[in-house]
Design an enzyme around this catalytic site. Structure first.
Site, short mmCIF file in Angstrom:
data_model
loop_
_atom_site.label_atom_id
_atom_site.label_comp_id
_atom_site.label_asym_id
_atom_site.label_seq_id
_atom_site.Cartn_x
_atom_site.Cartn_y
_atom_site.Cartn_z
N LEU A 120 6.33 1.57 4.24
CA LEU A 120 7.46 1.88 3.36
C LEU A 120 8.21 3.13 3.82
O LEU A 120 9.37 3.32 3.47
CB LEU A 120 6.97 2.05 1.91
CG LEU A 120 6.47 0.76 1.23
CD1 LEU A 120 5.91 1.08 -0.15
CD2 LEU A 120 7.58 -0.28 1.14
N GLY A 163 0.83 -1.20 0.00
CA GLY A 163 0.00 0.00 0.00
C GLY A 163 0.87 1.25 0.00
O GLY A 163 1.99 1.23 0.49
N GLN A 205 3.07 9.89 1.09
CA GLN A 205 4.40 9.27 1.21
C GLN A 205 5.33 9.62 0.06
O GLN A 205 6.54 9.43 0.17
CB GLN A 205 4.26 7.75 1.30
CG GLN A 205 3.62 7.28 2.60
CD GLN A 205 3.44 5.79 2.57
OE1 GLN A 205 2.44 5.28 2.08
NE2 GLN A 205 4.41 5.07 3.09
N GLU A 253 -3.35 3.40 5.41
CA GLU A 253 -3.12 4.38 4.33
C GLU A 253 -3.96 5.64 4.53
O GLU A 253 -3.50 6.75 4.24
CB GLU A 253 -3.41 3.76 2.96
CG GLU A 253 -2.59 2.52 2.61
CD GLU A 253 -1.09 2.68 2.79
OE1 GLU A 253 -0.59 3.81 2.72
OE2 GLU A 253 -0.42 1.65 3.02
NI NI Z 1 2.56 3.42 5.61
#
Ligand code: NI
Length: 167
Positions: free
Chosen positions: A92, A46, A51, A134
């Protein structure tokens, strides 16, 4: 298509609250393609636009093993949240850190798809956790902020140290 740079915690830009997408255009779809490519390359399951330093309410998710089940959520909103479940999460933007977090077990969200068409989606299990994770990014929240201050301080120190070593 292009690989985008993923912001790494602790980075102040991760705390930005994303703005709604007012119109889903070809530019939106180009961004979505780049986000998907970036997520697949990472690899991850995701990614929120926040990000990659784009502060619009866009999420991509793919939980399929064959990596061909892309889910796109634009301007997602909760319709319902039920139950509680504990699941291990990673991110991530926080590489190598995995922690147990409590989230709603079942959710229903309303969002636009990549064609700007409104949809409602019921989710449970990993998908429900992933969507909530998310959607937090779009509010400027990183999952480690649910942990104790002590743990957050340790994670921050660890990531800063690791980044220094790899420079
Ligand atoms: Ni995340």
């Amino acid at each position: 298509m292009a690989l985008l740079k993923i912001l790494q915690y602790p980075d102040d830009r991760l705390y930005t609250v994303a703005k709604p997408v007012t119109k889903v255009t070809d530019a939106t779809r180009a961004l979505i393609r780049d986000m998907a490519e970036t997520m697949y390359a990472a690899p991850g399951i995701g990614l929120a636009a926040t990000q990659v330093d784009v502060h619009e309410r866009i999420i991509v998710i793919d939980l399929s093993e064959t990596r061909d089940g892309l889910l796109v959520l634009i301007n997602p909103e909760f319709v319902r949240r039920e139950g509680e479940v504990v699941r291990e999460e990673g991110c991530l933007s926080v590489p190598g850190i995995y922690e147990n977090l409590t989230r709603a077990e079942r959710i229903c969200v309303r969002a636009l798809d990549e064609n700007g068409i409104p949809r409602e989606l019921e989710a449970e299990g990993l998908l429900a956790t992933c969507i909530q994770h998310e959607m937090d990014h779009l509010e400027g929240r990183v999952f480690v902020e649910y942990l104790s201050q002590l743990k957050q301080t340790r994670i921050r120190a660890k990531l800063i140290k690791r980044r220094r070593e790899t420079l």
